[in-house]
Each structure stands twice: as C-alpha cells, then as structure tokens.
Write an enzyme that holds these catalytic residues in place. Sequence first.
Site, PDB file in Angstrom:
ATOM      1  N   GLU A 117       1.326  -1.352   0.136  1.00  0.00           N
ATOM      2  CA  GLU A 117      -0.779   0.012   0.076  1.00  0.00           C
ATOM      3  C   GLU A 117       1.391   1.000   0.272  1.00  0.00           C
ATOM      4  OE1 GLU A 117      -3.610   2.117   3.272  1.00  0.00           O
ATOM      5  OE2 GLU A 117      -2.967   0.278   2.703  1.00  0.00           O
ATOM      6  N   ASP A 118       1.527   1.335   0.501  1.00  0.00           N
ATOM      7  CA  ASP A 118       2.994   2.488   0.863  1.00  0.00           C
ATOM      8  C   ASP A 118       4.184   2.534   0.325  1.00  0.00           C
ATOM      9  OD1 ASP A 118       0.676   3.307   2.513  1.00  0.00           O
ATOM     10  OD2 ASP A 118       1.370   2.434   4.340  1.00  0.00           O
TER      11      ASP A 118
END
Length: 763
Positions: A128-129
């Site tokens: 996600e990051d």
Amino acid sequence: MSRTDEANADKDPTARPELGASGLDAAAQQVRSLKSLDRAPPIEPLKPASETRYLISDLCAYLETYLPPEQISECYRAYLFGAEAHEGQKRKSGEPYIYHPIAVARILAEMRMDYQCLIAALLHDVIEDTPIDKAQLAEAFGEEVAELVDGVSKLTRLDFKSRAEAQAASLQKMLLAMTRDIRVILIKLADRLHNMRTLDSMSPEACRRIARETLDIFAPIANRLGINWIRIELEELSFAHYWPWRRRVIQRALQGRSSGARFEMVSLVETTLRHALQQEGIAGRVEGRQKHLYGIYRKMREKSRGFSELADVFAFRVTVDRVDTCYRVLGLVHNLYKPVPGRFKDYIAIPKANGYQSLHTALIGPQGIQIEIQIRTEDMQRLAESGIAAHWMYKSGGQSAGANPTALAADWLQNLLEMQREAGNSVEFLEHVKIDLFPDEVYVFTPKGRIHALKRGATVVDFAYAIHSDVGNTCVAARIDRRMAPLSTQLRNGQTVEIITAPGARPNPGWLNFVVTAKARVNIRGHLKNIKQREAQALGRRLLNTELAALGTTLEMLEPVRLAAYLEETGLGSLEELFGEIGLGNRLAPLVARRLAGAEGADSETRLDNRDLHPHRLAIRGTEGMVVNFARCCRPIPGDAITAIFSPGRGIVVHRAECRNLGGLEGKRDKRLDVEWSKEPEGEFATEIRVEVNNRRGVLAVVAGAIAELGSNIENVQTIEKDGVMTDLEFRLLVKSRDHLARIMRRVRLIPDVDRITRITRS
C-alpha cells in the site's frame, strides 16, 4: 477547549437522537451540578493498553517462547525487508514507520499466531505505501504471505466518487480476502488496535472518523469472531476519542458510585463466593470487576436510562473445571443471593453466534445492589477471550462441547460470500455487513429441533432465509408452534417454526419493509433485481422492435455486422444487455433504433415526428412487472388515453395523456413513447376518487360497502373534514378499467348523503 466546545465536538450530526432527560443528560447534569468542574476529583486520561515501543529484538525474544529458530529468522528477514521498503517514512507521531509493523506483529505474537502471519504483519503496509508490489513480495516470501498482505491492503489505485465508496470497496476487498484466509482479518484487527493506541497524533476530525469506523466495523468484527479482549480495547479507545466528554461524565459518576462501601461490597461478594465454593468442595476462581465504560454507556443508550438507574455495574466471574460444575455453582449462588426474575441466560446449552458459552444470572447482592455473575469452564474462558484466535493459541487443548468458533466463523464467512454475490455494489455490501454484525439474538427451533439464532426482531421470512436461500425465496406461509402465522410475524425465544413453501412462489418486494437480517435483505433484493432485469430485457426488445417497425425494418432484418459494430461502440456485451438498458430507460429506444437502421437524417426526423400517424404503438397489458410504472399523479387505468416517458433506472412511466406533469415534454419526442392499452389488459389498476358527503354517522361504511358491491378493493381511505357539515372521503381503489370505475362512481352517486364524486388528479 472549553467544556461547551468539547461537548459540541462530541456531537455526531448523523447519529440518531441519544437520550432524554432521564438518560445520559441526567447523568451529565449530576456532574455539571458540581460547583466547579476543576474542583472535581481528577480524571485520568484513557491510556493505551500498551505504550511500549517494541524493537525487533524484543519481538524476536518473545517469539522464542513458541516458534523454532528457523521461523524466527524468517520473521527477522521480513523485518529487514520492510525496514528497507519503509526507509525515510515516518508516522504522524514522528517516529520511524517500521515501529508500527513491529507493534502489530507483537500483538499477533501474543495471540500465538504462526510465523507466516507474523511475516505478513511485518509487511502489511508494504504494497500500500511503498513501490513494492504483490509479485515481488511473493517472490521473496511466498504466495501465501503475499495473499495475506494483499488482503489487508486498501484499494488506493482506483478512482472513487467519494471517501465512503473508497472505504466500502477496501473493506469489501478485505472481508472477501478474509473468506479465503481468516488471518487477514486478524492482521487488520491488530493493525487497527495499534492505530487506536496511537491515535492522539491525528487531527480531531481524523480521530472521530477513525473511532466511528472502529465502532461500526472493527469492534463488531472482533466480537463476531469472539476475540473479546480486542473488542473491549477497541471500544474503550474509540469511546475516548469519539465521545470524550460523555466518557468523562460516566467515569466521574462511576467513581462516585464505586468509592468506599461499593468496593467493600465487591470484596465481600468475592469472599462470600470463594467461601461457598470451598464449603461445597468446588475448585474454582472468583473474579470481581467493574464493567467497562463503553458497555455502561451503550446500556444507557439502549435502555434510555440515566446512570443512577443502572443497577448491574459490577460483574463477577466464576471459573470451574467442568460443565456440570457450572450448573452446581448456579444453584449455589442462587441460594446465596436472590435472583432477579427474567435475567438468567444459558449460553452453554445455546451458545452465541461467535461460540461464546457461559451462564449469566443477575442477583440482588449486599446493600440491595444488583450484580451480575458469569459462570463458565476454563476452556470457555479461553474461548471467550480469544475466540477464533484460540485455534492458534491453544492447539493442544480441548474445546468446549458445542462451541467451535472456527466452524461458526466459517458459517459467517459463507454468509458474507453470499451477500457479496447478491449485493449491487460495495457500499450496499458494507451496509449488509453492518446489519449482520449487531445480532441481539433470539433463538427459535425447526420442527426437527435444530436451533437457529436470529437477530432480535427477526420475522418468519428472516427464519426462512436462515434455513436456506431457496426456502426463503419460495416461502408462502408458516406455522408457529403449530398455528398458522403471517410471514411478517416477529419471532420470540423458544418458538418452533415450520416454513411452508410453494414451487412457483417468489419474493415479494413488500418483505423488505419488515425483514431485519442481512441475509434475507440481500437475497430478496438480489432476486428482485434479477426479475427486474429479465422484465427489462423483455420490455427493451418490445420497445426496440416497435421503433424499428416505425422506421420500416425489424430486428431480424438488421445486418449482424451493424449490430456487432453498435455493441462494440457502446461497450455492451450482448443484445440482451442492450435490451436491458433500453427496458430500464438508460438508453432511449428511438435513438437506438435510428442508429441501427442507419436513419439519422432529416427524413428520419420527419418520420419520427409523425409517429402518431403510424399504427405501431407499444401495447400495455399491465403484466410487464417492475419496469412499467403507472404515474401516481394521474393514475392511468385501461380506457384512458395514455402516453409514457422514459425514466432512467426505472423503465417507462405511463401517464394519462392529459396529465399536467407532461407539459414540458410536448416537443421532446425522444423522451416520450407512444403507447396504448392492450385489447385485453390484465390485473387491477389503482385510481383515486374523492367523495364529498354529509358528515353523518355511518356514511363511510355505506360508501365503502357500495364500492365493495361492485368488486373493487379499497387500498386506502382518508377523511378530510371541511366545515363540520361536509366531509371529503378520498379512496384509493383497485379497478379493472375506466368502465369499471364509471359503474362504481354511478353507484356511489346514488347514495343520499353523497353530494359530489370526482376522480382525483394530483399535480
């Protein structure tokens, strides 16, 4: 922040009204009556359950208590991978981001999760990051870990219309991943728990939003999976951030009630129970506690009571070795203290939906204070705290008979899959999940003695769908305790329900007005949606053929190449899909017909404008279903001159030709449709009449009787008093045709007290 500002900050503009003067406001008033808030006993802020910042060395040292060295080495390798991926990233608190995955892994380690789950926890934000993708993760740590991490990751690379839609889609993705591997939700719960413990670094708006989401979704999921300690901590932390002032009010009130003699009472009850157990030769543990603040607040809301009206603020738990000992202890405590009628619950014989088992009883304790006592075995206690996580924590231990949280969770996940298949979109799916997460249960039996736990307020239809979707779709009646009962009947504890089905039956849209379970609601909507789609396709085919006939061609005469080119141009997969779009009013049949016939010039416009001279009109039979709607403003019936307009998503709406609401569509031929009544319309049609009568006793019954004599059913009646002498009676009737209505009006006009009768048209 001032006290008033803080109270206002607690308000949720979307929440329902809380309590009246007898509820929470009364408790707040007790606190506000102090001369000064500053002089009140100081209140300790809610501290997170763990403020420890775990390092990877701490985690590895803890893992040595239950994992082999080679698996610990893999966890350490995952930490190095994650630390490199998150290099330079910081949390809102300013600390390096990698501290968060370590803390999440530590929470899961305390639940004795396997090493692959811990690796996924250490890497849960990588996809996600960071630039790392699922394929790279699978190559480094295997497909199983990559699937777990992907299941926890939000949908961040798609465009959504709103935050709510994005949130719903991400939660739907996570919940569906959970159906493949339950560890996905355990990682997410640990992630949310650590985020809640460190929420103070976020803005007030973000705190309230995250706390609300936690109360609505994650705490109920923890409860549904039986992980009680996570559920309690999530609720307490959310309560502190979403309603901080309310929490302070209850805590102060609780401090006042709990001081001095109250704590002596708790000690006295504990001592009395231990002594009684010893006298009977029963080995067991006795623990007394004060109930959690959010649990007290929730009870105040549900029962609309002030704090001073709550009795059972204190609870005691007796833990013994065997099930039969639980019932012995129950008799023992009922001999010690007087039981409160109607407050005994046997969750051992009938476990909760999450597998929870215990005996609950309320007693009148010392000083007349009501107390609650829970009696359970050691196995039940472990399952009550850990729920499905006990599958990993206590693999070598036995489980209580009749309570298998893993199997119960599997049943719930199967229901989630069914809801996902039937739900129209992610937002609708999430709403169904929310309904399913708050089961205040009622227990009913099948004729063969099988128990079904349903949400309180559940009806016969809810019960039918709980048995099987096909049973719900075809149910027509029911017997409750051997007596016939309507499908809308609400069920009570202990009833035996037999469902009567019919092969040709199908769900009624009216069921949506009274069903309460998510499974019933989603199945009814899904079935009706499929019916509507089939009806839309049939109507769309008729509409398109009618328009093509007006242009001198038919669907069969069109070149296949032209049809294929149009479908490709519009992105539709098949002709059936095109028919459905036309039937629902999303595409206009005249425009589609002109494109397919290749007649888009001025000549075709002239022919289209002169369609009134053409014999091809759509015949309305009255059996077209949900895609042909009759306007409520003028309520057309067979025999009326009619026209129709397209309504996106609904199909077509039929009006009387003279309806005033058609005024703006006279020149817009593409928005209107030429229709007529079939020579033999079927069914009955609603219409409205107004009868002006002398205000005399019994006149309503006389008029209604006259209407019934001529074979019409009255759907609704409304009386409007005008001047004390005359009264208007407005009836909504079901009639077969304009001639049928005319006969009714002539008959009613003959009644002596009737002054005037007219047909109603509303603007």
